[in-house]
Design a protein around this motif. Structure first.
Motif, PDB file in Angstrom:
ATOM      1  N   HIS A   7       0.815  -1.215   0.000  1.00  0.00           N
ATOM      2  CA  HIS A   7       0.000   0.000   0.000  1.00  0.00           C
ATOM      3  C   HIS A   7       0.847   1.263   0.000  1.00  0.00           C
ATOM      4  O   HIS A   7       0.311   2.367   0.104  1.00  0.00           O
ATOM      5  CB  HIS A   7      -0.928   0.011   1.218  1.00  0.00           C
ATOM      6  N   LYS A  20       3.544   7.654  -1.628  1.00  0.00           N
ATOM      7  CA  LYS A  20       2.100   7.508  -1.827  1.00  0.00           C
ATOM      8  C   LYS A  20       1.607   6.362  -0.962  1.00  0.00           C
ATOM      9  O   LYS A  20       2.281   5.330  -0.846  1.00  0.00           O
ATOM     10  CB  LYS A  20       1.797   7.223  -3.301  1.00  0.00           C
ATOM     11  N   TRP A  21       0.473   6.552  -0.328  1.00  0.00           N
ATOM     12  CA  TRP A  21      -0.108   5.494   0.486  1.00  0.00           C
ATOM     13  C   TRP A  21      -1.600   5.391   0.196  1.00  0.00           C
ATOM     14  O   TRP A  21      -2.260   6.369  -0.150  1.00  0.00           O
ATOM     15  CB  TRP A  21       0.136   5.756   1.971  1.00  0.00           C
ATOM     16  N   TRP A  22      -2.106   4.157   0.338  1.00  0.00           N
ATOM     17  CA  TRP A  22      -3.522   3.924   0.056  1.00  0.00           C
ATOM     18  C   TRP A  22      -4.366   4.460   1.198  1.00  0.00           C
ATOM     19  O   TRP A  22      -4.122   4.164   2.372  1.00  0.00           O
ATOM     20  CB  TRP A  22      -3.781   2.424  -0.140  1.00  0.00           C
ATOM     21  N   SER A  23      -5.365   5.280   0.879  1.00  0.00           N
ATOM     22  CA  SER A  23      -6.197   5.922   1.897  1.00  0.00           C
ATOM     23  C   SER A  23      -7.234   4.987   2.496  1.00  0.00           C
ATOM     24  O   SER A  23      -7.940   5.360   3.433  1.00  0.00           O
ATOM     25  CB  SER A  23      -6.913   7.133   1.281  1.00  0.00           C
ATOM     26  N   TYR A  26     -11.795   3.811  -2.309  1.00  0.00           N
ATOM     27  CA  TYR A  26     -11.725   3.526  -3.739  1.00  0.00           C
ATOM     28  C   TYR A  26     -12.328   4.677  -4.527  1.00  0.00           C
ATOM     29  O   TYR A  26     -13.277   5.348  -4.077  1.00  0.00           O
ATOM     30  CB  TYR A  26     -12.480   2.237  -4.069  1.00  0.00           C
ATOM     31  N   ARG A  31     -10.669   1.899  -8.744  1.00  0.00           N
ATOM     32  CA  ARG A  31      -9.246   1.900  -8.425  1.00  0.00           C
ATOM     33  C   ARG A  31      -9.024   2.477  -7.025  1.00  0.00           C
ATOM     34  O   ARG A  31      -9.846   3.237  -6.505  1.00  0.00           O
ATOM     35  CB  ARG A  31      -8.484   2.705  -9.468  1.00  0.00           C
ATOM     36  N   LYS A  32      -7.894   2.133  -6.401  1.00  0.00           N
ATOM     37  CA  LYS A  32      -7.588   2.614  -5.066  1.00  0.00           C
ATOM     38  C   LYS A  32      -7.310   4.116  -5.078  1.00  0.00           C
ATOM     39  O   LYS A  32      -6.696   4.629  -6.005  1.00  0.00           O
ATOM     40  CB  LYS A  32      -6.368   1.882  -4.495  1.00  0.00           C
ATOM     41  N   ARG A  33      -7.784   4.778  -4.042  1.00  0.00           N
ATOM     42  CA  ARG A  33      -7.488   6.204  -3.887  1.00  0.00           C
ATOM     43  C   ARG A  33      -6.234   6.358  -3.034  1.00  0.00           C
ATOM     44  O   ARG A  33      -6.178   5.863  -1.905  1.00  0.00           O
ATOM     45  CB  ARG A  33      -8.650   6.934  -3.210  1.00  0.00           C
ATOM     46  N   TYR A  34      -5.234   7.024  -3.594  1.00  0.00           N
ATOM     47  CA  TYR A  34      -3.986   7.228  -2.876  1.00  0.00           C
ATOM     48  C   TYR A  34      -3.847   8.687  -2.441  1.00  0.00           C
ATOM     49  O   TYR A  34      -4.362   9.599  -3.088  1.00  0.00           O
ATOM     50  CB  TYR A  34      -2.784   6.855  -3.765  1.00  0.00           C
ATOM     51  N   SER A  36      -0.623  11.421  -0.989  1.00  0.00           N
ATOM     52  CA  SER A  36       0.833  11.479  -1.133  1.00  0.00           C
ATOM     53  C   SER A  36       1.418  12.699  -0.453  1.00  0.00           C
ATOM     54  O   SER A  36       0.716  13.659  -0.136  1.00  0.00           O
ATOM     55  CB  SER A  36       1.205  11.498  -2.622  1.00  0.00           C
TER      56      SER A  36
END
Length: 431
Positions: A7, A20-23, A26, A31-34, A36
């Protein structure tokens, strides 16, 4: 240890890197919302920052970047919309927000308001307005920022204790002992402006400690000699109290003369005139009164037909106008004669100033009432606080109650003060 986390991603751009990290959310496309942060020169430091953010997300303490970027003006709109306070409290909060807080912070991101920003505003507001207003504005701002935690900010930037800087002793209003002679002078001036109801109103405040809004909103149904037989009985849950009041209070025999504080009147923009609200802090209470005040009230109420015990000059509610500018400033400060004529709304004779009350609030009559009772050490502290409409904490507040002997003792003290005052007046006349 290898820096592996599905992540977290590190991206180098020139001489700096971005993490960047996954919040945990989605995007609409699945897609995943990142989120940063850039500007790192050390990849290990960037990776650790990403791990810290994931830890916050897992433990529910994370604040998203877009939430921190919320404009303070937008948060103020949400906060004001969600208010659920008494009408006068909401009016006060809204005024502080629109007059002082929004102009200063409105276009600032709430995440950018740190301790130094708060200190700068505190210094600004303390220089711009009086001490009391500044204190109220800062208190409201503190509530607004507290309520933004943890949705928009992790912690409030408001400093709750003063740790640095020079000590400034809080300003306290200077009070003088209020004698019966001072109350009489104020009452006579009130009589010149409002007739007999004005005279009795001043003495009622001094002898009961009622708040101004409670006096202005007092109607015949809740005043001696009609109450408690005339009680409107609006709350079915109070049925037992209504019956007990009939056995304890009223006119004649062993009954105690009393006033019931059930509401206060306040001027609002919602209706023309004034509206009824519960007493401040829900302090509904029964106030026994000494015989001299009972006689005053009975005679005064027989002299007019208004529903208001203490009506304005033309018979309406005193809360519908501005009591301070219409009456109080002249009651305490005196005034020249104002003969009846064109453009004169309230004609009156010349009235003398009351030096002891120059620049003082009417509210200090309420304070003096407590001082009068405190001087007699025999009175129950609980009975005095209950009479003032205050709640007592601890065991004393839980187990104590106001008994008939306590109320009779209060009546006796107040009657003795009146009789002592009358004796002094009589001696002055003789001499």
């Amino acid at each position: 240890m290898p820096r592996i986390d599905q992540h977290i991603h590190i991206e180098w751009r020139g001489s700096t890197c971005r993490v960047k990290w996954w919040s945990g959310e989605y995007l609409p496309n699945g897609r995943k919302r990142y989120e940063s942060k850039g500007g790192f020169t050390d990849e290990d430091e960037a990776f650790q920052h990403g791990q810290d953010k994931l830890y916050e997300i897992r433990h529910g303490t994370h604040v998203r970047n877009r939430d921190k970027a919320t404009l303070m003006g937008d948060w103020l709109d949400d906060w004001l919309e969600a208010m659920d306070y008494a009408y006068s409290t909401e009016v006060a909060y809204r005024s502080r927000v629109e007059t002082h807080i929004r102009p200063y912070f409105g276009r600032m991101a709430i995440g950018d308001i740190d301790t130094l920003t708060y200190r700068a505003f505190k210094k600004h507001i303390q220089q711009a307005v009086g001490a009391t207003t500044a204190k109220n504005v800062l208190s409201t701002l503190g509530m607004i920022l507290d309520d933004a935690v943890p949705r928009l900010i992790k912690v409030s930037p408001v400093e709750r204790t003063k740790r640095r800087g020079k000590f400034t002793k809080p300003a306290k209003e200077r009070k003088r002992d209020v004698s019966e002679e001072t109350v009489e002078a104020l009452a006579r001036n009130a009589r010149a402006l409002l007739g007999e109801p004005g005279y009795v109103m001043i003495w009622t405040m001094a002898v009961t400690g009622m708040r101004p809004g409670e006096l202005f909103g007092l109607t015949r149904e809740y005043c001696y000699p009609a109450w408690p037989a005339s009680d409107l009985r609006l709350d079915p849950k109070e049925a037992d109290r209504y019956e007990e009041d009939l056995e304890r209070y009223g006119k004649g025999g062993s009954l105690l003369p009393a006033i019931r504080v059930e509401r206060q009147a306040q001027r609002t923009k919602r209706v023309k005139g004034a509206e009824f609200f519960p007493p401040k802090y829900g302090s509904h209470r029964t106030l026994v009164i000494p015989p001299f005040l009972a006689d005053m009230l009975e005679g005064m109420l027989a002299s007019h037909t208004s529903r208001w015990v203490f009506p304005a000059y033309r018979g309406g509610c005193l809360a519908a106008g501005d009591f301070n500018s219409d009456y109080w400033h002249e009651i305490r400060g005196g005034a020249d004669e104002r003969p009846k004529g064109p453009g004169v709304r309230i004609p009156r004779p010349a009235i003398p100033a009351v030096p002891e009350f120059q620049g003082k609030r009417m509210y200090l009559l309420r304070h003096s009432h407590k001082a009068w009772l405190d001087e007699e050490l025999e009175h129950s502290r609980y009975a005095i606080e209950a009479r003032m409409g205050h709640e007592m904490g601890g065991v004393e507040g839980i187990y104590s109650s106001v008994t008939v002997p306590m109320e009779r003792a209060i009546m006796k003290t107040l009657q003795q003060r009146w009789e002592g005052f009358q004796e002094r007046v009589a001696k002055d006349v003789e001499s």
